[in-house]
Structures are given as C-alpha cells and as structure tokens.
Design a protein around this motif. Structure first.
Motif, PDB file in Angstrom:
ATOM      1  N   GLU A  19      -2.434  -2.648 -12.015  1.00 44.62           N
ATOM      2  CA  GLU A  19      -1.905  -1.472 -12.714  1.00 44.62           C
ATOM      3  C   GLU A  19      -0.791  -0.789 -11.927  1.00 44.62           C
ATOM      4  N   HIS A  20      -0.670  -1.134 -10.644  1.00 51.43           N
ATOM      5  CA  HIS A  20       0.372  -0.532  -9.810  1.00 51.43           C
ATOM      6  C   HIS A  20       1.638  -1.401  -9.726  1.00 51.43           C
ATOM      7  N   MET A  29       5.349   1.278  -6.736  1.00 51.79           N
ATOM      8  CA  MET A  29       4.311   1.772  -5.821  1.00 51.79           C
ATOM      9  C   MET A  29       4.688   3.119  -5.196  1.00 51.79           C
ATOM     10  N   ARG A  61       0.834  -1.217   0.000  1.00 51.84           N
ATOM     11  CA  ARG A  61       0.000   0.000   0.000  1.00 51.84           C
ATOM     12  C   ARG A  61       0.859   1.254   0.000  1.00 51.84           C
ATOM     13  N   ASN A  62       0.402   2.221  -0.792  1.00 50.90           N
ATOM     14  CA  ASN A  62       0.951   3.567  -0.727  1.00 50.90           C
ATOM     15  C   ASN A  62      -0.194   4.426  -0.195  1.00 50.90           C
ATOM     16  N   ARG A  64      -0.752   8.001  -1.726  1.00 51.25           N
ATOM     17  CA  ARG A  64      -1.378   8.033  -3.055  1.00 51.25           C
ATOM     18  C   ARG A  64      -2.718   7.306  -3.083  1.00 51.25           C
ATOM     19  N   GLY A  65      -3.015   6.535  -2.044  1.00 53.79           N
ATOM     20  CA  GLY A  65      -4.265   5.772  -2.010  1.00 53.79           C
ATOM     21  C   GLY A  65      -4.281   4.611  -2.989  1.00 53.79           C
ATOM     22  N   THR A  66      -3.106   4.010  -3.205  1.00 50.42           N
ATOM     23  CA  THR A  66      -3.011   2.892  -4.142  1.00 50.42           C
ATOM     24  C   THR A  66      -2.561   1.625  -3.404  1.00 50.42           C
ATOM     25  N   ALA A  67      -2.912   0.491  -3.996  1.00 49.88           N
ATOM     26  CA  ALA A  67      -2.506  -0.797  -3.428  1.00 49.88           C
ATOM     27  C   ALA A  67      -2.406  -1.829  -4.541  1.00 49.88           C
ATOM     28  N   ALA A  68      -1.514  -2.763  -4.349  1.00 51.71           N
ATOM     29  CA  ALA A  68      -1.373  -3.911  -5.252  1.00 51.71           C
ATOM     30  C   ALA A  68      -1.352  -5.158  -4.386  1.00 51.71           C
ATOM     31  N   GLY A  75      -5.224  -4.557  -8.170  1.00 51.74           N
ATOM     32  CA  GLY A  75      -4.364  -3.387  -8.317  1.00 51.74           C
ATOM     33  C   GLY A  75      -3.173  -3.644  -9.216  1.00 51.74           C
TER      34      GLY A  75
END
Length: 121
Positions: free
Chosen positions: A88-89, A116, A50-51, A54-58, A86
């Motif tokens: 795409e990350h 990430m 998780r980042n 940035r609100g992103t996760a893989a 996720g």
C-alpha cells in the motif's frame, strides 16, 4: 616462505580493511536513503524502503529476467519487481509484479521514494 606469509597477511589485512569500509558505506547509504538491501543472490535482491518518521515500510524483490534484448556489454537489461510487503506504500502500478528495463531503475526508485516520503507541510 616468510615472505609469502607476510604477503598473504598483508593481502588479508587489506581485504579486511576494504570490507570494513564497504560495510560503513552501506550503513551510511541506508541511513541517508532509508533503503536496505537483503537476500542478495546472483539473480535477485530484496529491497526495503522505510520511512521511520511515519512508521511505514515497503518491501519488494528485484530479479533478473531473461531478455532477448541486451545492452552494449551483452548483459540482460530486464528486471522484474515483485512486491512483498507494505504494498500500500508503493505507487499503485507497483503493487503487482512488473517487468521493466534496467535503465528505468532510477525513475522507479524515485517514484517509490516519492510515495514513501510525500511532501509534508
């Protein structure tokens, strides 16, 4: 008999302390790296990176793969990475399932983390 009970209580107390410390270590590791491990079995585990900023996760699964090659201790040395969410990350080549040697794990994880957590100006 009371010596036995006392010994068992001491062992349970020691085991409880060890488990508590290990949970703290895992919690700190998760905080420091942004990496969480779930669904651990003898053959696989799920990894979430998780980042928060940035609100992103893989999310991907790492699983043992039967291999004809073994390392010096006779262990299987191949793993399979299956992307779950996720994707795409993840680095482009990890967006579909790949197999790799265990000694490549640090490099692959660095590439996941680089993807990430790109350098931000």
């Amino acid at each position: 008999n009371t010596d036995n009970s006392s010994g068992i209580r001491d062992q349970l107390s020691e085991a409880s302390t060890t488990i508590r410390i290990q949970k703290q270590i895992i919690s700190h590791y998760k905080m420091l790296t942004g990496i969480k491990v779930d669904n651990v079995t003898s053959q696989s585990l799920d990894v979430t990176v998780r980042n928060v900023k940035r609100g992103t996760a893989a999310n991907f699964r790492l699983a043992s793969v039967r291999s004809t090659a073994t390392n010096s201790t006779g262990e299987e040395i191949s793993l399979r990475l299956d992307p779950l969410e996720g994707t795409e990350h993840l680095p482009e080549y990890m967006r579909t399932a790949i197999e790799f040697e265990v000694d490549q794990c640090p490099t692959l994880m660095r590439e996941v983390l680089d993807n990430m957590f790109p350098d931000e100006e």
